[in-house]
Design a protein around this motif. Sequence first.
Motif, short mmCIF file in Angstrom:
data_model
loop_
_atom_site.label_atom_id
_atom_site.label_comp_id
_atom_site.label_asym_id
_atom_site.label_seq_id
_atom_site.Cartn_x
_atom_site.Cartn_y
_atom_site.Cartn_z
N GLU A 5 -22.79 -0.36 -5.75
CA GLU A 5 -22.20 -1.53 -6.33
C GLU A 5 -20.71 -1.35 -6.53
OE1 GLU A 5 -24.20 -2.07 -9.98
OE2 GLU A 5 -26.11 -2.59 -9.03
N GLY A 6 -20.17 -0.23 -6.10
CA GLY A 6 -18.77 0.08 -6.38
C GLY A 6 -17.90 0.08 -5.17
N GLU A 7 -16.62 0.33 -5.39
CA GLU A 7 -15.63 0.30 -4.34
C GLU A 7 -15.67 1.49 -3.44
OE1 GLU A 7 -14.15 2.32 -7.91
OE2 GLU A 7 -15.02 0.38 -7.53
N ALA A 8 -16.39 2.49 -3.81
CA ALA A 8 -16.44 3.71 -3.01
C ALA A 8 -17.34 3.60 -1.80
CB ALA A 8 -16.88 4.85 -3.93
N THR A 9 -17.99 2.40 -1.46
CA THR A 9 -18.98 2.26 -0.38
C THR A 9 -18.42 2.57 0.97
OG1 THR A 9 -20.03 0.52 -1.64
CG2 THR A 9 -20.58 0.67 0.69
N SER A 10 -17.23 2.04 1.33
CA SER A 10 -16.68 2.24 2.66
C SER A 10 -16.33 3.65 2.95
CB SER A 10 -15.44 1.35 2.82
OG SER A 10 -14.48 1.74 1.86
N ALA A 11 -16.26 4.34 1.99
CA ALA A 11 -15.87 5.72 2.23
C ALA A 11 -17.04 6.62 2.47
CB ALA A 11 -15.06 6.19 1.02
N VAL A 12 -18.27 6.12 2.31
CA VAL A 12 -19.45 6.97 2.45
C VAL A 12 -20.06 6.80 3.83
CG1 VAL A 12 -19.95 7.00 0.00
CG2 VAL A 12 -20.92 5.21 1.47
N PRO A 13 -20.97 7.68 4.38
CA PRO A 13 -21.61 7.59 5.70
C PRO A 13 -22.41 6.32 5.89
CG PRO A 13 -21.84 9.79 4.80
CD PRO A 13 -21.16 9.00 3.72
N GLY A 14 -23.01 5.66 4.87
CA GLY A 14 -23.76 4.40 5.00
C GLY A 14 -22.91 3.29 5.59
N GLY A 15 -21.68 3.27 5.29
CA GLY A 15 -20.76 2.26 5.86
C GLY A 15 -20.62 2.41 7.35
N LYS A 16 -20.54 3.62 7.73
CA LYS A 16 -20.43 3.91 9.17
C LYS A 16 -21.67 3.45 9.89
CE LYS A 16 -17.43 7.99 8.87
NZ LYS A 16 -17.33 9.46 9.07
N LEU A 17 -22.80 3.67 9.22
CA LEU A 17 -24.07 3.24 9.83
C LEU A 17 -24.10 1.72 9.97
CD1 LEU A 17 -26.84 4.14 10.81
CD2 LEU A 17 -27.68 3.83 8.48
N TYR A 18 -23.61 1.07 8.90
CA TYR A 18 -23.59 -0.39 8.94
C TYR A 18 -22.73 -0.88 10.10
CZ TYR A 18 -22.71 -5.15 7.58
OH TYR A 18 -22.57 -6.51 7.58
N ARG A 19 -21.53 -0.24 10.19
CA ARG A 19 -20.64 -0.65 11.28
C ARG A 19 -21.27 -0.36 12.64
NH1 ARG A 19 -16.70 1.50 7.92
NH2 ARG A 19 -16.60 3.40 9.13
N LEU A 20 -21.91 0.81 12.62
CA LEU A 20 -22.57 1.18 13.90
C LEU A 20 -23.63 0.15 14.29
CD1 LEU A 20 -22.86 3.25 16.15
CD2 LEU A 20 -24.57 4.42 14.74
N VAL A 21 -24.41 -0.26 13.25
CA VAL A 21 -25.48 -1.25 13.51
C VAL A 21 -24.85 -2.58 13.94
CG1 VAL A 21 -27.25 -2.64 12.39
CG2 VAL A 21 -27.18 -0.18 12.04
N ALA A 22 -23.73 -2.95 13.20
CA ALA A 22 -23.08 -4.22 13.52
C ALA A 22 -22.52 -4.21 14.92
CB ALA A 22 -21.96 -4.48 12.49
N VAL A 23 -21.85 -3.08 15.22
CA VAL A 23 -21.28 -2.97 16.58
C VAL A 23 -22.39 -3.01 17.62
CG1 VAL A 23 -20.12 -1.40 18.15
CG2 VAL A 23 -19.20 -1.79 15.86
N SER A 24 -23.46 -2.28 17.28
CA SER A 24 -24.60 -2.25 18.23
C SER A 24 -25.18 -3.64 18.40
CB SER A 24 -25.68 -1.29 17.74
OG SER A 24 -25.17 0.00 17.68
N PHE A 25 -25.31 -4.33 17.25
CA PHE A 25 -25.86 -5.69 17.32
C PHE A 25 -24.97 -6.61 18.15
CE2 PHE A 25 -26.32 -9.97 15.60
CZ PHE A 25 -27.67 -10.17 15.87
N GLY A 26 -23.64 -6.44 17.87
CA GLY A 26 -22.69 -7.24 18.66
C GLY A 26 -22.79 -6.94 20.14
N PHE A 27 -22.86 -5.63 20.38
CA PHE A 27 -22.99 -5.24 21.79
C PHE A 27 -24.26 -5.81 22.41
CE2 PHE A 27 -24.55 -2.21 24.93
CZ PHE A 27 -23.50 -2.29 25.84
N LEU A 28 -25.34 -5.74 21.60
CA LEU A 28 -26.62 -6.28 22.12
C LEU A 28 -26.51 -7.78 22.36
CD1 LEU A 28 -29.25 -4.35 20.00
CD2 LEU A 28 -28.90 -4.22 22.48
N CYS A 29 -25.78 -8.45 21.42
CA CYS A 29 -25.61 -9.90 21.59
C CYS A 29 -24.85 -10.20 22.87
CB CYS A 29 -24.86 -10.50 20.38
SG CYS A 29 -25.90 -10.61 18.93
N ILE A 30 -23.76 -9.41 23.04
CA ILE A 30 -22.98 -9.61 24.27
C ILE A 30 -23.83 -9.33 25.50
CG2 ILE A 30 -21.02 -8.68 25.59
CD1 ILE A 30 -19.65 -8.23 22.83
#
Length: 278
Positions: free
Chosen positions: A36-61
């Motif tokens: 719930e805090g500002e420290a989220t982007s700095a942790v590995p879960g954020g990377k996973l989210y981005r990875l999933v988002a990028v993957s999803f985008g890639f899959l969409c493309i």
Amino acid sequence: MANGDNREEFELRMDGLARSDALQTCSVEEGEEGEEGEATSAVPGGKLYRLVAVSFGFLCILQAALNISLRLGLSNTEARCKNLTEEIDNLKRINFAITHNMTQEIEATRYNLTREKDELKRNLTDFEARYKVLTEERDELKRKLTDLVNRLQQGWVYFSGSVYYISSINKNWEESRNDCLQRGADLMIINSKEEQDFAEQVKDRMWIGLTDRETEGMWKWVDGTPLTTSYWASGEPNSFESREEDCVELKYYGTVESWNDRPCDEQILWVCEKKVLP
Ligand code: 2F8
Ligand code: CA
């Protein structure tokens, strides 16, 4: 000395690892705490989210590209399918036209062949009938020729399509006629001036095939034809003036008017005639 160095190195590594684990443990704890805090982007879960988002985008493309590709392929396939359908329809029309034309040609050919066959059959039938007639005519002519040769060899005389036989003995008119009939002939019938001229050259008196035995005065030839042209001698026939004279003889030699009626039961020579030409 070496062992001492190794030991130090080992201890230093172990110490590093321990710090690393501590640091990792800390990061995890901090990440869990920082949902719930500002420290989220700095942790590995954020990377996973981005990875999933990028993957999803890639899959969409990828999906879009695939869709476009499929759409293009489908359009292409539809166009080819349409072309093929048109080609098939065209071929069907051509096939129908060819089949129709061939069927018509076959029917026309069959009709013509049937007509030709029927005509040939008729021709064959006519030919066979004609052949039969000609064969019979040939055989008849052969028989007539053989008959003529035999008669000529037996003393018959040819004149104008007939042969004539003059007897060498005397008989009455009836017996004379029977003799001619047995020879396939009959007593002479005189149909023309030329035949009369031929007959009057015979010097002997001879029965000919003329009589009025059926009806007095109605002279008839032995073939049933009535007398039309006659060559009676002067004063003849005179049956009614004297006695019954119902049969005719050639009496006078070298004279056109040479006929005489005389009693049928008297015995004289006779002359037979056989037609050998129509
Ligand atoms: O034999 C009958 C015959 O007798 C005479 O001829 C010899 C008669 N002729 C005349 O009277 C001129 C025939 O008419 C008769 O048939
Ligand atoms: Ca007479």
